[in-house]
Design an enzyme around this catalytic site. Structure first.
Site, PDB file in Angstrom:
ATOM      1  N   TYR A  28      -3.019  12.884   8.682  1.00  0.00           N
ATOM      2  CA  TYR A  28      -3.701  11.689   8.052  1.00  0.00           C
ATOM      3  C   TYR A  28      -3.530  10.481   9.132  1.00  0.00           C
ATOM      4  CZ  TYR A  28      -5.652   9.314   4.015  1.00  0.00           C
ATOM      5  OH  TYR A  28      -6.583   8.497   3.208  1.00  0.00           O
ATOM      6  N   ALA A  59       0.313  14.739   2.526  1.00  0.00           N
ATOM      7  CA  ALA A  59       1.666  14.713   2.258  1.00  0.00           C
ATOM      8  C   ALA A  59       2.002  15.658   1.020  1.00  0.00           C
ATOM      9  CB  ALA A  59       2.189  13.602   1.880  1.00  0.00           C
ATOM     10  N   GLU A  61       0.427  18.606   0.190  1.00  0.00           N
ATOM     11  CA  GLU A  61       0.112  19.952   0.504  1.00  0.00           C
ATOM     12  C   GLU A  61       1.425  20.319   1.289  1.00  0.00           C
ATOM     13  OE1 GLU A  61      -3.289  18.006  -0.688  1.00  0.00           O
ATOM     14  OE2 GLU A  61      -2.424  17.629   1.250  1.00  0.00           O
ATOM     15  N   CYS A  83       3.021  10.691   6.728  1.00  0.00           N
ATOM     16  CA  CYS A  83       3.298   9.341   6.437  1.00  0.00           C
ATOM     17  C   CYS A  83       2.336   9.035   5.220  1.00  0.00           C
ATOM     18  CB  CYS A  83       2.857   8.490   7.858  1.00  0.00           C
ATOM     19  SG  CYS A  83       3.015   6.854   7.532  1.00  0.00           S
ATOM     20  N   VAL A  84       2.959   8.253   4.428  1.00  0.00           N
ATOM     21  CA  VAL A  84       2.236   7.568   3.230  1.00  0.00           C
ATOM     22  C   VAL A  84       2.486   5.919   3.212  1.00  0.00           C
ATOM     23  CG1 VAL A  84       1.983   7.541   0.926  1.00  0.00           C
ATOM     24  CG2 VAL A  84       2.963   9.527   1.852  1.00  0.00           C
ATOM     25  N   ILE A  85       1.401   5.304   3.187  1.00  0.00           N
ATOM     26  CA  ILE A  85       1.210   3.855   3.510  1.00  0.00           C
ATOM     27  C   ILE A  85       0.961   3.430   2.270  1.00  0.00           C
ATOM     28  CG2 ILE A  85       0.687   1.881   4.765  1.00  0.00           C
ATOM     29  CD1 ILE A  85       0.216   3.444   7.203  1.00  0.00           C
ATOM     30  N   HIS A  91      -1.518   5.474  -6.274  1.00  0.00           N
ATOM     31  CA  HIS A  91      -1.467   6.752  -5.599  1.00  0.00           C
ATOM     32  C   HIS A  91      -0.390   6.811  -4.700  1.00  0.00           C
ATOM     33  CE1 HIS A  91      -3.295  10.671  -4.187  1.00  0.00           C
ATOM     34  NE2 HIS A  91      -3.321   9.922  -3.119  1.00  0.00           N
ATOM     35  N   ASN A 115      13.155  16.511   5.851  1.00  0.00           N
ATOM     36  CA  ASN A 115      11.976  15.605   5.421  1.00  0.00           C
ATOM     37  C   ASN A 115      11.769  14.474   6.266  1.00  0.00           C
ATOM     38  OD1 ASN A 115      10.377  14.323   4.044  1.00  0.00           O
ATOM     39  ND2 ASN A 115      11.636  14.137   2.084  1.00  0.00           N
TER      40      ASN A 115
END
Length: 183
Positions: A28, A59, A61, A83-85, A91, A115
């Protein structure tokens, strides 16, 4: 600040049999994913493990891909990278919590998962954590998977006759006094 704090990194475990790992990565944020992937590959190669890489859109999936792979393939362990920002909506919390919870549930079922899904406030934090020459969270996730594989192998052994498993050919099964088996 976490970027300057010292922490212990365990050395990679040694294996007497080949190790095969699946890396599941979400590109992503492609530059961040690339750094995580470089670190994970280097750690696995350094331990002599082989690996395959699959990409997932995000993330959320990643745990599903690992679950599918566990049911349909023969990997010893898994490395989850992404990565999730934080953004302007809730969300972020949903993706962080649900992906982490799903990976933890798979781990509690016996899967060996490292992880490496970063959950950060901004891109600068992600860059530092993903950099193989920085915090190297991709390499850390790969090492975590390897340590779990080593632990699983340590505690997986051939039964020695304790419980209901016969210990040898001279074992007489209940109801079979002459040693013959009946089918």
């Amino acid at each position: 600040m976490a970027a300057t704090e010292e922490h212990t990194v365990l050395p990679a475990p040694d294996f007497d049999k080949p190790v095969k790992v699946l890396i599941v990565v979400s590109p992503y944020y492609s530059d961040i994913a690339a750094g995580l992937l470089r670190g994970a590959k280097a750690a696995l190669e350094g331990a002599g493990a082989s690996y395959d890489v699959v990409e997932m859109p995000g993330a959320l999936e990643i745990p599903t891909a690992i679950g599918i792979s566990d049911r349909r393939s023969n990997f010893d362990g898994y490395v989850a990278l992404g990565c999730v920002i934080r953004g302007e909506t809730t969300h972020y919390e949903t993706v962080c919590n649900d992906s982490s919870r799903a990976l933890q549930m798979l781990g509690l079922q016996g899967l060996c998962i490292g992880n490496g899904i970063l959950t950060v406030e901004n891109k600068q934090q992600a860059d530092v954590r993903a950099d193989p020459d920085g915090q190297n969270k991709g390499g850390g996730a790969a090492l975590a998977a390897l340590h779990l594989i080593a632990l699983t192998r340590k505690w997986t052994s051939t039964p020695t006759g304790i419980g209901f498993k016969p210990s040898g050919e001279d074992t007489v099964m209940a109801g079979d006094l002459d040693g013959n088996t009946t089918a």
